[in-house]
Scaffold this motif. Structure first.
Motif, short mmCIF file in Angstrom:
data_model
loop_
_atom_site.label_atom_id
_atom_site.label_comp_id
_atom_site.label_asym_id
_atom_site.label_seq_id
_atom_site.Cartn_x
_atom_site.Cartn_y
_atom_site.Cartn_z
N MET A 43 48.78 35.33 28.54
CA MET A 43 48.19 35.11 29.85
C MET A 43 46.87 34.36 29.72
SD MET A 43 47.21 37.90 32.77
CE MET A 43 48.86 38.56 32.73
N TYR A 94 50.80 34.83 39.16
CA TYR A 94 50.99 36.17 38.64
C TYR A 94 51.28 37.17 39.76
CZ TYR A 94 50.07 34.87 33.87
OH TYR A 94 50.19 34.31 32.63
N LYS A 111 52.03 40.87 38.77
CA LYS A 111 51.01 41.16 37.77
C LYS A 111 49.61 40.91 38.31
CE LYS A 111 54.13 39.89 33.98
NZ LYS A 111 54.34 38.98 32.82
#
Length: 266
Positions: free
Chosen positions: A26, A53, A58
């Protein structure tokens, strides 16, 4: 722990109160994106990563990572040539991201739990009405005709659809397509970029696309432009402008959403 992105070492940290761990990939993705996008400000890039994301479920991970590597975070780290993101830049990105969610998450790929059809329908959020209901479409911007999935849908029945690469193309795809744009379009490039459907054919643009909002590697398109699609990756296509509908006269190459163009009829 640290990972290398280009000539930079990016440390991986975490805010313990928010998440237990962060993915090194990431941090690398944001850093690579900062190196590859040519925008004048880091904030729009960070907002796009927050959206990316979000559709993958996320939110906490990406927000914690940005706070962690900002100038006031636990592990300040440079994002390539952008340097260490300032606290103000991260706060501005988070604010814009929250405003996008409050506006109904326009342009987001979603799944609609249809009570009429009794199953889940793929869709895109087109717009939010004053009461909070959403217009959903097969495509993200057209609001008329057969494109409509549902008008004034209950937002509680709409959830993100995990279209990886919708808001930010994958790092491998970005690097590969840039390196192989001049190669045979029928051959898949390195890094997992697939040969495009209809490669070598002429595609007609059906929706305007403001690529300048995404960075220098994206096309600015108008309805009626004609393209050659070279490669595809996770909802994005890398193509070459053959003819501009507004007579710009400049051929260019770059990324654009695959759903924004159709094969031109013979």
């Amino acid at each position: 722990q640290a990972i290398r992105v280009g000539s930079s070492l990016i440390a991986v940290g975490a805010e313990k109160q928010k998440i237990r761990s962060l993915s090194p990939a990431m941090v690398a993705e944001v850093a690579d994106g900062a190196l590859s996008f040519g925008a004048a400000s880091l904030v729009p890039l960070l907002v796009n990563f927050l959206k990316e994301y979000h559709v993958q479920g996320k939110d906490e991970e990406i927000q914690a990572m940005l706070l962690d590597i900002s100038s006031a975070g636990h592990r300040p780290q440079a994002l390539g040539s952008w340097g260490v993101p300032s606290t103000n830049e991260v706060r501005a990105a988070l604010g814009a991201f929250e405003a996008w969610k409050a506006d109904g998450r326009p342009f987001m790929p979603g799944l609609y739990e249809s009570r009429t059809h009794g199953h889940t329908l793929p869709c895109f959020v087109m717009q939010q009405h004053p009461g909070g209901t959403l217009d959903l479409g097969v495509h993200p911007v057209e609001s008329t005709g057969a494109n409509i999935v549902r008008r004034r849908a209950d937002p509680k029945l709409v959830r993100p659809r995990g279209e990886q690469g919708w808001f930010v193309p994958p790092r491998e795809g970005l690097a590969s397509a840039s390196a192989t744009a001049g190669a045979d379009a029928g051959v898949a490039g390195a890094g997992g970029v697939a040969a495009a459907e209809g490669a070598g054919e002429v595609w007609r643009v059906t929706f305007d696309f403001a690529g300048q909002d995404y960075g220098a590697d994206y096309l600015v398109l108008s309805v009626g432009d004609e393209l050659q699609r070279l490669q595809e990756e996770s909802g994005w296509a890398y193509g070459k402008v053959l003819r501009s509908a507004i007579g710009a006269g400049e051929q260019s190459q770059g990324w654009y959403p695959t759903g924004f163009a159709v094969l031109k009829s013979a």
